[in-house]
Design an enzyme around this catalytic site. Structure first.
Site, mmCIF file in Angstrom:
data_model
loop_
_atom_site.group_PDB
_atom_site.id
_atom_site.type_symbol
_atom_site.label_atom_id
_atom_site.label_comp_id
_atom_site.label_asym_id
_atom_site.label_seq_id
_atom_site.Cartn_x
_atom_site.Cartn_y
_atom_site.Cartn_z
ATOM 1 N N LYS A 22 31.101 120.739 -18.924
ATOM 2 C CA LYS A 22 32.803 120.647 -19.614
ATOM 3 C C LYS A 22 33.563 119.635 -19.032
ATOM 4 C CE LYS A 22 33.196 125.003 -18.607
ATOM 5 N NZ LYS A 22 31.976 125.334 -18.153
ATOM 6 N N THR A 23 33.810 119.447 -17.810
ATOM 7 C CA THR A 23 34.700 118.692 -17.156
ATOM 8 C C THR A 23 34.152 117.250 -17.487
ATOM 9 O OG1 THR A 23 35.109 119.929 -15.606
ATOM 10 C CG2 THR A 23 35.580 117.684 -15.222
ATOM 11 N N GLU A 66 39.131 122.045 -21.773
ATOM 12 C CA GLU A 66 37.874 122.641 -21.625
ATOM 13 C C GLU A 66 38.108 124.120 -21.745
ATOM 14 O OE1 GLU A 66 36.209 122.263 -17.417
ATOM 15 O OE2 GLU A 66 37.241 120.433 -17.285
#
Length: 459
Positions: free
Chosen positions: A122-123, A166
């Site tokens: 995600k990051t 996110e």
């Protein structure tokens, strides 16, 4: 649920204001005229920055921190009913929202809200998309789980109708969001202190996808098992990415440079489109970049801008991050704390120059360590030598009778050299004694294991 009127600022208090997402939301509200107060267990660069921007910060959590009483209290999933500020807010009948509920209400203020979900990646993917949007002068507002190098911050306040964040599945928090574009990178077992099994996790992701409106878009990895069940009944447009040419976005002809950074041919709807050059290592980042390219295509951003942004992108904090050299030993830090992430990171390290690969791993939570014990051992066996730090408990206490020594026994059964020296200073001393010029040392985990490498670099 309490609804914030963003046209009429109020006093909001954050319990756990130093968290990477909480601090960004607090900063956003400060710019919109809200009175912001908050507390955290310890001071940090994030709390110091908020203090300088006008927030009222208290170190330590006490009931009296809610005097004068705020109009609203926001708290994170790590805060429990016995927290003195949480208890005081309940007793005083002060309205309360979770961090995710606040973030969801913020998202409703933007025409194009983008939520990046998945068990892993995600990051990095959100950071890649951030880089593309910034290169395109789209002026987005960004909430990210790491420090973005282009901005030096985890939060960017823009002035367009684009909001990028996110979206984490833990405690079903992303079900409080209001996305217009959703991304699902992968769906695997994790957070088993909340979910009971993979079926519950898949159902949570399906519910997340179902939040998308009819004119919205879901960008999803086509190789997720039983994809049809995740996309069943959706009214939005679906865009796929993956390794198969049948996907809307796929790749072929992959090559790696001497540091494990990939180049590949982008295939769009079965037709070769262009060459993508990345400066972050590993096959997993090819898939992350495909999701970012699909997002850029959805927004109508040109290939030229997208390719340049991805070429310029050099990663984010704690994702295969080069920290420095210590007596000829290269130190890399990585956030990997799930077996799949560990496997991806150590595979990427194979292409990185080194003599011997050392991995200092700090398991994250007792529940995760117990659930994936044998998977952790298999994933870590790709290193030449493993050093284990004590388990980082995060939100848990040890009620499972498990320790890093339990994992060490699994590794030794696989004939993997493994040591548990003890404290961080003991680990640093062990590394000083055993690592030599040309070795590659990766500190790995979602806790504070990064401090070991930083201790060595100061010597």
């Amino acid at each position: 649920m309490y609804q914030i009127d963003f046209h009429h600022p109020i006093h909001i208090h954050f319990i756990g204001i130093g968290g990477i997402s909480m601090s960004g939301l607090a900063e956003l509200l400060l710019t919109q005229g809200f009175v912001v107060s908050g507390s955290d267990a310890k001071a940090s660069a994030l709390t110091d920055a908020l203090d300088k921007k006008g927030a009222h910060i208290q170190i330590g959590q006490r009931a009296e921190n809610l005097i004068p009483a705020p109009a609203l209290v926001v708290y994170t999933a790590a805060i429990h009913a016995d927290n003195p500020e949480f208890a005081a807010a309940k007793e005083a009948c002060i309205p309360m929202l979770t961090r995710a509920e606040l973030l969801g209400q913020v998202m409703k203020c933007y025409r194009t809200s983008i939520a990046v979900s998945g068990t892993h990646g995600k990051t990095t993917t959100t950071s890649m998309i951030s880089s593309i949007l910034l290169h395109a002068d789209a002026d987005p507002t960004i909430s990210i789980g790491g420090i973005l190098k282009e901005t030096g911050s985890n939060f960017r306040i823009g002035h367009s109708d684009i909001f990028l964040t996110e979206a984490c599945e833990y405690t079903n928090s992303f079900l409080s969001f209001f996305p217009h574009i959703g991304i699902i990178l992968n769906v695997e077992e994790d957070h088993m202190d909340f979910f009971h099994n993979i079926e519950e996790i898949r159902e949570s992701f399906h519910r997340f996808a179902s939040l998308l409106p009819a004119d919205g878009v879901l960008i999803i990895h086509a190789e997720i098992p039983d994809l049809a069940a995740l996309t069943k009944g959706l009214s939005c447009r679906i865009v796929t990415f993956g390794s198969s040419a049948s996907c809307d976005y796929s790749y072929r002809a992959v090559s790696y440079d001497g540091y494990g950074n990939a180049s590949y041919t982008l295939v769009r709807k079965e037709l070769p489109a262009c060459t993508v050059t990345l400066h972050v290592p590993g096959e997993h980042n090819i898939l992350n970049s495909l999701a970012a390219i699909a997002l850029a295509g959805t927004l109508g951003i040109s290939d030229g801008i997208t390719l340049q942004a991805l070429s310029d992108f050099s990663g984010t904090s704690r994702r295969f991050e080069y920290k420095g050299d210590f007596h000829g030993v290269t130190i890399i830090d990585d956030y990997a704390h799930h077996p799949t992430e560990i496997t991806a990171t150590l595979r990427a390290a194979v292409h990185y120059p080194h003599r011997k690969l050392w991995c200092v791993f700090q398991p994250h939570t007792y529940t995760r360590t117990k659930t994936f014990l044998k998977d952790f051992a298999r994933a870590l066996s790709a290193a030449d030598h493993v050093i284990l730090a004590d388990i980082f408990p995060a939100r848990e206490t040890d009620t499972l009778g498990i320790s890093s020594e339990t994992l060490a026994e699994e590794l030794r059964a696989l004939q993997v050299p493994c040591d548990c020296p003890g404290s961080f200073s003991d680990i640093a001393a062990f590394i000083q004694k055993n690592c030599i010029n040309g070795d590659l040392l990766i500190t790995m985990g979602a806790g504070d294991v990064v401090n070991i490498g930083e201790m060595l670099l100061k010597k």
